[in-house]
Design a protein around this motif. Sequence first.
Motif, mmCIF file in Angstrom:
data_model
loop_
_atom_site.group_PDB
_atom_site.id
_atom_site.type_symbol
_atom_site.label_atom_id
_atom_site.label_comp_id
_atom_site.label_asym_id
_atom_site.label_seq_id
_atom_site.Cartn_x
_atom_site.Cartn_y
_atom_site.Cartn_z
ATOM 1 N N GLY A 1 19.225 -0.095 30.790
ATOM 2 C CA GLY A 1 19.332 0.348 29.578
ATOM 3 C C GLY A 1 20.580 1.205 29.068
ATOM 4 N N MET A 2 20.891 2.248 30.058
ATOM 5 C CA MET A 2 22.050 2.938 30.000
ATOM 6 C C MET A 2 23.366 2.193 29.996
ATOM 7 N N VAL B 1 16.171 6.500 31.312
ATOM 8 C CA VAL B 1 17.071 5.856 30.276
ATOM 9 C C VAL B 1 16.995 4.320 30.737
ATOM 10 N N GLY B 2 15.952 3.710 30.107
ATOM 11 C CA GLY B 2 16.146 2.100 30.239
ATOM 12 C C GLY B 2 15.768 1.621 31.725
ATOM 13 N N ILE C 1 13.200 6.507 27.226
ATOM 14 C CA ILE C 1 14.192 5.687 26.120
ATOM 15 C C ILE C 1 14.111 4.305 26.394
ATOM 16 N N LYS C 2 13.462 3.583 25.323
ATOM 17 C CA LYS C 2 13.727 2.216 25.060
ATOM 18 C C LYS C 2 13.792 1.608 23.881
ATOM 19 N N ALA D 1 19.927 3.579 23.559
ATOM 20 C CA ALA D 1 19.937 4.773 24.314
ATOM 21 C C ALA D 1 21.043 5.692 24.036
#
Length: 458
Positions: A309-310, A381-382, A416-417, A444
Amino acid sequence: MENIIQFVYICSAALFILSLKWMSEVKTSRWGNWAGSAGMALAIVATLLKPDIHGYLWIAIGIVIGASIGTPMAVLMPMTAVPQRTALSHAFGALAAGLVGTTEYFLKASQLSLPQLVVLSIEVFLGFLTFTGSLLAFGKLQEIIPTRPILYPGRNYVSFSVFAFCLLLSAYMIFQAGYHPLLFISLIIFSLLFGILLVLPIGGADMPTVISILNAYAGLSSSFMGFLLNNKLLIIAGALDGSSGLILSIQMCKAMNRSFTNVLFGGMGQVIDVVDPSRDGKVVKSLSPKEASILFEAAKKVVIVPGYGMAAAQAQHVVKELTDVLENKSIDVKFAIHPVAGRMPGHMNVLLAEADVPYDKLVEMEEINPLFPETDVVLVVGANDITNPAARKNPGSPLYGMPILDVDKAKQILFIKRSMSTGFAGIDNDLFYSPKTIMLFGDAKKVLNDLVVSINSQ
């Protein structure tokens, strides 16, 4: 001239070895890249100086075409697409090896000895299966085709049957020396098919290992090409590439608690429906970045878990900015690095290094896991599959047995998503429903930017 060429080849081989050595440490990784590039440049120049090389115009045309493709790929392709670019590089290299073997066969089939035919068959088989396998891996990584495994009844029998047929074709051509163009073309076709069958049933969570093992196949194919062409440098370079890819694959399978047969022929990542949070009493807590920033006020220890995700949001620079802000408030910040985070080995390390995150802040899974119980806030982060507690707690989960980051043992978790969708392996994450988890939905990069602004204003 031949002595000079051989000396240059030795220098190139030494540079390749130094390249692998230097790239094993972040501090010397740039030197490793330069050494590898210099070794390849010397090898190309030395080869072009050989007296039996002709047709320089065609060689120049090939160089121009290759450079016109490779240069934009290197310059314009974002860091998030490095795994896809790596898969394409494997595909191009393997195709080159396969085509060289094909040319040698059609030009010299009747002149080749039995050992040469053995080497040629292996080279062509490995080259063409790596070509289609790498293209399929590229398609999955780019999400052009479904990232989840494509499974069908009896798939292992089909794959082994195609593999056995390739062996039979090779054996016939080897022991019935002569010119068999139809059989050779059949070998190419079934090798291409086997590459597809090899990668098709592999799930997203195992894709980093697939890339490394395809790298090993491409290297071995090049090494066998060196035996065929009597080129010592190709033998050395291909063996280095093949062995390093194989060692990396073994290490990654060990880190994931998986065997080669599980990765290559298993059903990792079966399609599982996303669990509706409203069912079975499951509740998901969500806050805005401004509200969540309050959690950092009393925090002394923070661990950031980077994931794909980052990478997709290209948020590594904002992560570095957040790290600086937290450290200015005397908060100890570390990064938890899972061996298969992202889409290829070392993916997170590369992204964080690009953002100038100090290497001593990157902590491997074995070292960071004992620290989670004393961590005040974990910011994910993801990173989905590598944080899923089902890998430890649910024997029925396809992830079961894979070592994960023990994020669920921290005091507070911020995740975070973009949405509640599953990760690359297609499996719902139990961590979302933990009473200690707070979801921060959104891109993100934007969420992290808002967190930085909110923390700075406190």
